[in-house]
Design a protein around this motif. Structure first.
Motif, PDB file in Angstrom:
ATOM      1  N   HIS A 195       0.826  -1.207   0.000  1.00 52.41           N
ATOM      2  CA  HIS A 195       0.000   0.000   0.000  1.00 52.41           C
ATOM      3  C   HIS A 195       0.861   1.259   0.000  1.00 52.41           C
ATOM      4  CE1 HIS A 195      -3.972  -1.809   0.449  1.00 52.41           C
ATOM      5  NE2 HIS A 195      -3.419  -2.690   1.247  1.00 52.41           N
ATOM      6  N   ASN A 196       2.176   1.086  -0.103  1.00 56.14           N
ATOM      7  CA  ASN A 196       3.130   2.192  -0.154  1.00 56.14           C
ATOM      8  C   ASN A 196       3.146   3.009   1.132  1.00 56.14           C
ATOM      9  OD1 ASN A 196       5.197   3.201  -1.790  1.00 56.14           O
ATOM     10  ND2 ASN A 196       3.987   4.975  -2.385  1.00 56.14           N
ATOM     11  N   ASN A 197       2.764   2.401   2.240  1.00 54.28           N
ATOM     12  CA  ASN A 197       2.851   3.043   3.558  1.00 54.28           C
ATOM     13  C   ASN A 197       4.153   2.564   4.192  1.00 54.28           C
ATOM     14  OD1 ASN A 197       2.494   4.096   6.128  1.00 54.28           O
ATOM     15  ND2 ASN A 197       0.351   3.483   6.267  1.00 54.28           N
ATOM     16  N   LEU A 198       5.257   3.138   3.731  1.00 54.76           N
ATOM     17  CA  LEU A 198       6.571   2.601   4.038  1.00 54.76           C
ATOM     18  C   LEU A 198       6.988   2.828   5.493  1.00 54.76           C
ATOM     19  CD1 LEU A 198       8.460   3.540   0.749  1.00 54.76           C
ATOM     20  CD2 LEU A 198       7.115   1.495   1.300  1.00 54.76           C
ATOM     21  N   GLU A 199       6.560   3.921   6.091  1.00 55.93           N
ATOM     22  CA  GLU A 199       6.938   4.201   7.475  1.00 55.93           C
ATOM     23  C   GLU A 199       6.356   3.154   8.422  1.00 55.93           C
ATOM     24  OE1 GLU A 199       7.304   8.028  10.438  1.00 55.93           O
ATOM     25  OE2 GLU A 199       5.675   7.981   8.988  1.00 55.93           O
ATOM     26  N   VAL A 200       5.091   2.844   8.255  1.00 53.48           N
ATOM     27  CA  VAL A 200       4.461   1.833   9.104  1.00 53.48           C
ATOM     28  C   VAL A 200       4.996   0.447   8.759  1.00 53.48           C
ATOM     29  CG1 VAL A 200       2.276   0.745   9.736  1.00 53.48           C
ATOM     30  CG2 VAL A 200       2.409   3.222   9.502  1.00 53.48           C
ATOM     31  N   ALA A 201       5.276   0.205   7.492  1.00 49.35           N
ATOM     32  CA  ALA A 201       5.855  -1.079   7.092  1.00 49.35           C
ATOM     33  C   ALA A 201       7.161  -1.327   7.827  1.00 49.35           C
ATOM     34  CB  ALA A 201       6.083  -1.113   5.585  1.00 49.35           C
ATOM     35  N   GLU A 202       8.009  -0.314   7.899  1.00 47.45           N
ATOM     36  CA  GLU A 202       9.293  -0.469   8.583  1.00 47.45           C
ATOM     37  C   GLU A 202       9.100  -0.700  10.075  1.00 47.45           C
ATOM     38  OE1 GLU A 202      13.033  -1.031   9.683  1.00 47.45           O
ATOM     39  OE2 GLU A 202      12.222  -1.090   7.633  1.00 47.45           O
ATOM     40  N   LEU A 203       8.109  -0.061  10.667  1.00 46.92           N
ATOM     41  CA  LEU A 203       7.841  -0.273  12.092  1.00 46.92           C
ATOM     42  C   LEU A 203       7.398  -1.711  12.340  1.00 46.92           C
ATOM     43  CD1 LEU A 203       7.550   0.580  14.978  1.00 46.92           C
ATOM     44  CD2 LEU A 203       5.396   1.698  14.419  1.00 46.92           C
ATOM     45  N   PHE A 204       6.527  -2.241  11.478  1.00 49.17           N
ATOM     46  CA  PHE A 204       6.118  -3.637  11.630  1.00 49.17           C
ATOM     47  C   PHE A 204       7.300  -4.580  11.404  1.00 49.17           C
ATOM     48  CE2 PHE A 204       1.500  -2.455  10.788  1.00 49.17           C
ATOM     49  CZ  PHE A 204       1.089  -2.777  12.074  1.00 49.17           C
ATOM     50  N   ARG A 205       8.204  -4.226  10.489  1.00 49.92           N
ATOM     51  CA  ARG A 205       9.410  -5.038  10.286  1.00 49.92           C
ATOM     52  C   ARG A 205      10.238  -5.069  11.572  1.00 49.92           C
ATOM     53  NH1 ARG A 205       8.461  -7.888   6.074  1.00 49.92           N
ATOM     54  NH2 ARG A 205       8.199  -6.798   4.101  1.00 49.92           N
ATOM     55  N   LYS A 206      10.345  -3.927  12.212  1.00 48.69           N
ATOM     56  CA  LYS A 206      11.123  -3.866  13.451  1.00 48.69           C
ATOM     57  C   LYS A 206      10.473  -4.727  14.526  1.00 48.69           C
ATOM     58  CE  LYS A 206      13.229  -0.639  16.707  1.00 48.69           C
ATOM     59  NZ  LYS A 206      13.529   0.786  16.994  1.00 48.69           N
ATOM     60  N   LEU A 207       9.163  -4.641  14.661  1.00 44.86           N
ATOM     61  CA  LEU A 207       8.460  -5.463  15.639  1.00 44.86           C
ATOM     62  C   LEU A 207       8.633  -6.946  15.319  1.00 44.86           C
ATOM     63  CD1 LEU A 207       5.175  -3.365  15.941  1.00 44.86           C
ATOM     64  CD2 LEU A 207       6.904  -3.672  17.737  1.00 44.86           C
ATOM     65  N   SER A 208       8.609  -7.297  14.036  1.00 45.30           N
ATOM     66  CA  SER A 208       8.817  -8.685  13.639  1.00 45.30           C
ATOM     67  C   SER A 208      10.205  -9.165  14.029  1.00 45.30           C
ATOM     68  CB  SER A 208       8.618  -8.832  12.126  1.00 45.30           C
ATOM     69  OG  SER A 208       8.864 -10.165  11.708  1.00 45.30           O
ATOM     70  N   ARG A 209      11.209  -8.327  13.798  1.00 45.95           N
ATOM     71  CA  ARG A 209      12.581  -8.715  14.150  1.00 45.95           C
ATOM     72  C   ARG A 209      12.732  -8.895  15.660  1.00 45.95           C
ATOM     73  NH1 ARG A 209      13.804  -4.805  10.050  1.00 45.95           N
ATOM     74  NH2 ARG A 209      14.164  -3.205  11.632  1.00 45.95           N
ATOM     75  N   ILE A 210      12.090  -8.035  16.430  1.00 44.30           N
ATOM     76  CA  ILE A 210      12.158  -8.135  17.886  1.00 44.30           C
ATOM     77  C   ILE A 210      11.547  -9.454  18.361  1.00 44.30           C
ATOM     78  CG2 ILE A 210      11.255  -7.171  20.043  1.00 44.30           C
ATOM     79  CD1 ILE A 210      11.511  -4.385  18.702  1.00 44.30           C
ATOM     80  N   GLU A 211      10.359  -9.785  17.835  1.00 44.83           N
ATOM     81  CA  GLU A 211       9.704 -11.027  18.238  1.00 44.83           C
ATOM     82  C   GLU A 211      10.511 -12.248  17.796  1.00 44.83           C
ATOM     83  OE1 GLU A 211       7.424 -11.055  20.286  1.00 44.83           O
ATOM     84  OE2 GLU A 211       6.551  -9.056  20.166  1.00 44.83           O
ATOM     85  N   GLN A 212      11.085 -12.193  16.598  1.00 43.81           N
ATOM     86  CA  GLN A 212      11.905 -13.307  16.129  1.00 43.81           C
ATOM     87  C   GLN A 212      13.145 -13.468  16.991  1.00 43.81           C
ATOM     88  OE1 GLN A 212      11.055 -15.560  13.626  1.00 43.81           O
ATOM     89  NE2 GLN A 212      12.744 -16.632  14.646  1.00 43.81           N
ATOM     90  N   ARG A 213      13.700 -12.355  17.443  1.00 45.16           N
ATOM     91  CA  ARG A 213      14.858 -12.434  18.341  1.00 45.16           C
ATOM     92  C   ARG A 213      14.482 -13.129  19.642  1.00 45.16           C
ATOM     93  NH1 ARG A 213      16.443  -7.622  17.778  1.00 45.16           N
ATOM     94  NH2 ARG A 213      15.598  -6.612  19.641  1.00 45.16           N
ATOM     95  N   HIS A 214      13.284 -12.839  20.161  1.00 46.21           N
ATOM     96  CA  HIS A 214      12.814 -13.522  21.368  1.00 46.21           C
ATOM     97  C   HIS A 214      12.710 -15.032  21.131  1.00 46.21           C
ATOM     98  CE1 HIS A 214      10.700  -9.572  22.751  1.00 46.21           C
ATOM     99  NE2 HIS A 214      11.996  -9.542  22.934  1.00 46.21           N
ATOM    100  N   ALA A 215      12.158 -15.403  19.962  1.00 40.44           N
ATOM    101  CA  ALA A 215      12.022 -16.828  19.633  1.00 40.44           C
ATOM    102  C   ALA A 215      13.390 -17.488  19.549  1.00 40.44           C
ATOM    103  CB  ALA A 215      11.263 -16.987  18.316  1.00 40.44           C
ATOM    104  N   ASP A 216      14.343 -16.819  18.907  1.00 43.35           N
ATOM    105  CA  ASP A 216      15.691 -17.370  18.777  1.00 43.35           C
ATOM    106  C   ASP A 216      16.362 -17.526  20.144  1.00 43.35           C
ATOM    107  OD1 ASP A 216      15.313 -17.399  16.050  1.00 43.35           O
ATOM    108  OD2 ASP A 216      16.419 -15.535  15.696  1.00 43.35           O
ATOM    109  N   GLN A 217      16.102 -16.604  21.039  1.00 42.78           N
ATOM    110  CA  GLN A 217      16.664 -16.691  22.380  1.00 42.78           C
ATOM    111  C   GLN A 217      16.150 -17.921  23.127  1.00 42.78           C
ATOM    112  OE1 GLN A 217      15.577 -12.849  23.925  1.00 42.78           O
ATOM    113  NE2 GLN A 217      17.425 -11.836  23.141  1.00 42.78           N
ATOM    114  N   ILE A 218      14.878 -18.264  22.901  1.00 43.28           N
ATOM    115  CA  ILE A 218      14.318 -19.460  23.530  1.00 43.28           C
ATOM    116  C   ILE A 218      14.994 -20.707  22.976  1.00 43.28           C
ATOM    117  CG2 ILE A 218      12.240 -20.878  23.742  1.00 43.28           C
ATOM    118  CD1 ILE A 218      10.631 -18.269  23.897  1.00 43.28           C
ATOM    119  N   LEU A 219      15.200 -20.758  21.657  1.00 43.84           N
ATOM    120  CA  LEU A 219      15.903 -21.891  21.060  1.00 43.84           C
ATOM    121  C   LEU A 219      17.286 -22.051  21.675  1.00 43.84           C
ATOM    122  CD1 LEU A 219      15.102 -21.608  17.223  1.00 43.84           C
ATOM    123  CD2 LEU A 219      14.104 -23.175  18.885  1.00 43.84           C
ATOM    124  N   GLU A 220      18.003 -20.926  21.801  1.00 40.76           N
ATOM    125  CA  GLU A 220      19.351 -20.968  22.366  1.00 40.76           C
ATOM    126  C   GLU A 220      19.324 -21.403  23.823  1.00 40.76           C
ATOM    127  OE1 GLU A 220      23.210 -17.988  23.002  1.00 40.76           O
ATOM    128  OE2 GLU A 220      21.392 -17.287  22.000  1.00 40.76           O
TER     129      GLU A 220
END
Length: 222
Positions: free
Chosen positions: A88-113
């Motif tokens: 939808h070309n809403n790039l600012e919000v897209a980047e914020l959701f990307r950041k939230l996704s990376r944060i949650e994935q980091r939490h998941a990776d920490q559990i694996l470790e």
């Protein structure tokens, strides 16, 4: 959830592109109504009415598999939201959701470790939610193609509160000491995430009253 960097001042969404024009088969009216009502008080009300309850967890390892599933599902949904906002070309919000996704994935990776797992322990057979999805998984009906960072953070706040309440409930109902200890630790972590998101929201400009007014309204493509 690390949220040290504040969101930059909200900019108007970039000019609409042809890509946005092809995506208008989504139920926009229903989504508009949902997001327009989004607010800290509204999110708290939804959290109280939709808080997920834990299904029985047999062991500490089973509990950690559930915790991993929550983080992984949240990461995947935020990534989907980011893809939608980019289309939808809403790039600012897209980047914020990307950041939230990376944060949650980091939490998941920490559990694996932490557990010494080389790959995901999750399968449809060993992870059970009372609802269709995990407590920290964002609701697709909250998405709006003109939403702003403030709205995205309110979605994140709602999810963190649900995750906190999930672990608090699990700590109360479990009879396994290891599960209880893990649930209490996760509840504390999620409570900290709630606090960090609230601070992030406080630094983020609130949208104007007419934020969802679109001068170039989307249309169905042929």
């Amino acid at each position: 959830m690390s949220t040290k960097k504040s969101v930059k001042k909200v900019k108007k969404p970039a000019a609409k592109t042809g890509a946005k024009k092809t995506l208008k088969n989504a139920p926009k009216k229903a989504v508009k109504k949902s997001v327009k009502k989004t607010g800290v008080a509204a999110a708290a009300k939804r959290a109280a009415s939709k808080s997920a309850k834990a299904q029985p967890v047999a062991s500490a390892a089973d509990f950690m598999a559930h915790a991993y599933a929550m983080e992984a599902e949240a990461a995947e949904r935020y990534a989907e939201f980011a893809d939608s906002m980019e289309m939808h070309n809403n790039l600012e919000v897209a980047e914020l959701f990307r950041k939230l996704s990376r944060i949650e994935q980091r939490h998941a990776d920490q559990i694996l470790e932490q557990m010494g797992w080389k790959q995901s322990p999750v399968s449809a057979a060993n992870v059970r939610w009372e609802g269709m999805e995990g407590p920290e998984t964002a609701d697709p009906t909250e998405l709006h193609y003109l939403m702003q960072p403030y709205h995205a953070l309110q979605i994140a706040l709602h999810n963190e509160k649900r995750a906190r309440d999930f672990f608090a409930h699990l700590a109360k109902v479990t009879k396994d000491a290891g599960v209880r200890a893990g649930a209490l630790e996760m509840e504390e972590d999620e409570a900290e995430h709630v606090h960090l998101i609230e601070e992030w929201l406080a630094r983020t400009p609130k949208p104007d009253a007419n934020w969802e007014a679109d001068q170039d309204p989307p249309v169905l493509s042929d």
